[in-house]
Design a protein around this motif. Structure first.
Motif, PDB file in Angstrom:
ATOM      1  N   THR A  76      35.214  35.769  30.602  1.00 15.44           N
ATOM      2  CA  THR A  76      35.389  35.785  32.059  1.00 15.44           C
ATOM      3  C   THR A  76      36.258  34.625  32.553  1.00 15.44           C
ATOM      4  OG1 THR A  76      33.352  34.498  32.364  1.00 15.44           O
ATOM      5  CG2 THR A  76      33.153  36.901  32.367  1.00 15.44           C
ATOM      6  N   GLU A  77      37.158  34.146  31.692  1.00 15.02           N
ATOM      7  CA  GLU A  77      38.002  33.026  32.103  1.00 15.02           C
ATOM      8  C   GLU A  77      38.920  33.392  33.271  1.00 15.02           C
ATOM      9  OE1 GLU A  77      40.210  31.426  28.869  1.00 15.02           O
ATOM     10  OE2 GLU A  77      38.643  29.998  28.300  1.00 15.02           O
ATOM     11  N   SER A  78      39.358  34.644  33.321  1.00 12.30           N
ATOM     12  CA  SER A  78      40.265  35.064  34.388  1.00 12.30           C
ATOM     13  C   SER A  78      39.541  35.465  35.664  1.00 12.30           C
ATOM     14  CB  SER A  78      41.126  36.240  33.905  1.00 12.30           C
ATOM     15  OG  SER A  78      40.305  37.337  33.539  1.00 12.30           O
ATOM     16  N   VAL A  79      38.221  35.384  35.660  1.00 13.88           N
ATOM     17  CA  VAL A  79      37.411  35.761  36.821  1.00 13.88           C
ATOM     18  C   VAL A  79      36.919  34.484  37.489  1.00 13.88           C
ATOM     19  CG1 VAL A  79      35.439  37.102  37.636  1.00 13.88           C
ATOM     20  CG2 VAL A  79      36.707  37.855  35.625  1.00 13.88           C
ATOM     21  N   SER A  80      36.933  34.469  38.805  1.00 12.49           N
ATOM     22  CA  SER A  80      36.485  33.286  39.526  1.00 12.49           C
ATOM     23  C   SER A  80      34.995  33.049  39.300  1.00 12.49           C
ATOM     24  CB  SER A  80      36.771  33.424  41.019  1.00 12.49           C
ATOM     25  OG  SER A  80      36.003  34.478  41.571  1.00 12.49           O
ATOM     26  N   ASP A  89      32.691  32.148  41.434  1.00 13.62           N
ATOM     27  CA  ASP A  89      31.853  32.779  42.454  1.00 13.62           C
ATOM     28  C   ASP A  89      31.602  34.248  42.146  1.00 13.62           C
ATOM     29  OD1 ASP A  89      31.784  30.394  43.789  1.00 13.62           O
ATOM     30  OD2 ASP A  89      33.388  30.906  45.196  1.00 13.62           O
ATOM     31  N   THR A  90      32.624  34.928  41.647  1.00 16.29           N
ATOM     32  CA  THR A  90      32.457  36.338  41.292  1.00 16.29           C
ATOM     33  C   THR A  90      31.502  36.496  40.110  1.00 16.29           C
ATOM     34  OG1 THR A  90      34.703  36.807  42.070  1.00 16.29           O
ATOM     35  CG2 THR A  90      33.679  38.435  40.627  1.00 16.29           C
ATOM     36  N   VAL A  91      31.626  35.592  39.142  1.00 19.65           N
ATOM     37  CA  VAL A  91      30.734  35.643  37.981  1.00 19.65           C
ATOM     38  C   VAL A  91      29.284  35.433  38.411  1.00 19.65           C
ATOM     39  CG1 VAL A  91      30.109  34.474  35.842  1.00 19.65           C
ATOM     40  CG2 VAL A  91      32.495  34.968  36.334  1.00 19.65           C
TER      41      VAL A  91
END
Length: 295
Positions: A140-144, A146-148
């Motif tokens: 999930t490196e490309s996901v912010s 807060d979204t995680v």
């Protein structure tokens, strides 16, 4: 007398459909209410029995809180992955031994699962998890962030909603997958791959293996089951309170509502229940299919 108050004919009325009678279609006689039945099959609940069953819901809520507390400790570098791994291993061995002690003898014709098969399953899971930990760490490196965190919160909520509280052994596939998905989201925000491996191993212990042991404890030792649920709830509130006092207060409020207030409402509302059954209900066909070989 009919429903409109008009006197009916002298011919006696019969409750049949296959013959013509000199009565209106909506005619009923005075015997209509003689077959009225109220609250047939009503189950009367006792308060403490409901509290004991509701304890499973509170216990599962506390398990989620304990898992989040462990993640907070690791995320803030207050807990090393080695310590978590060794603690999880000891707890898994103790739980496995207790599960075996509480197991009932296998039924005739059913081959019991061997310890070697259990060891092989554990080794396969740990090997794959350890091998894919670097991949999961960067998943999930490309996901912010807060979204995680939002995805993890939604998945943990889905885990609590879909958890099969009546019979949690084994846990439901949807509930378990939601919990593991949330675990992967949270573990991907930890410092290293070993942290991810430790967190996922702990997630398997909390969300997959622990409910099976608790179900066996509920069936074999009800008194100890209630004590364990209370201990887990206290541990969840106390553990979360060390990192997030506000969250611990909300958790304590939720546990009190679920385990004490909701059973009280259920029992108090029982006296207002008024179900009626009678000849106006739909017909229920009870057909015995045993002679056809249908189970």
């Amino acid at each position: 007398m009919g429903p409109d108050g008009a006197p009916g004919p002298a011919v006696p009325w019969r409750k049949v459909l296959w013959e013509r009678q000199p009565y209106p279609d909506n005619y009923v006689d005075r015997r209509f209410l003689e077959e009225l039945r109220r609250n047939e099959g009503l189950r009367h609940y006792r308060y403490w029995a409901v509290v004991r069953e509701a304890g499973f819901v509170g216990e599962q809520l506390s398990c989620v809180a304990i898992f989040i507390t462990l993640w907070l400790y690791m995320e803030q570098s207050l807990l090393s992955p080695e310590t978590l791994l060794w603690t999880s291993l000891v707890c898994a061995l103790l739980g496995y031994g207790l599960h075996g002690a509480l197991s009932s003898p296998p039924r005739s014709g059913c081959e019991p699962r061997t310890r070697l098969a259990d060891l092989q399953s554990a080794a396969i899971f740990l090997s794959f998890t350890f091998g894919f930990s670097p991949v999961l760490k960067t998943l999930t490196e490309s996901v912010s962030t807060d979204t995680v965190y939002a995805m993890a919160a939604v998945m943990l909520l889905a885990h609590l909603v879909t958890f099969p509280y009546a019979r949690p052994a084994p846990p439901g596939s949807l509930s378990l997958n939601a919990a593991l998905f949330a675990s992967v989201c949270l573990a991907s925000r930890l410092p290293g791959a070993l942290h991810t491996f430790a967190m996922l191993s702990c997630a398997l212990l909390v969300f997959a293996l622990w409910p099976c042991l608790l179900q066996r404890l509920r069936a074999g030792a009800p008194a100890q089951f209630a004590a364990v649920c209370a201990g887990v709830c206290v541990g969840g509130v106390a553990g979360l309170g060390t990192r997030c006092p506000g969250g611990a207060a909300l958790l304590a409020l939720a546990l009190g509502s679920v385990t004490l207030l909701c059973p009280l409402l259920l029992v108090s509302l029982q006296r207002h229940k008024d179900n009626i059954q009678g000849p106006w209900d739909e017909a229920e066909i009870h057909e015995e299919l045993g002679h056809l070989g249908v189970l």
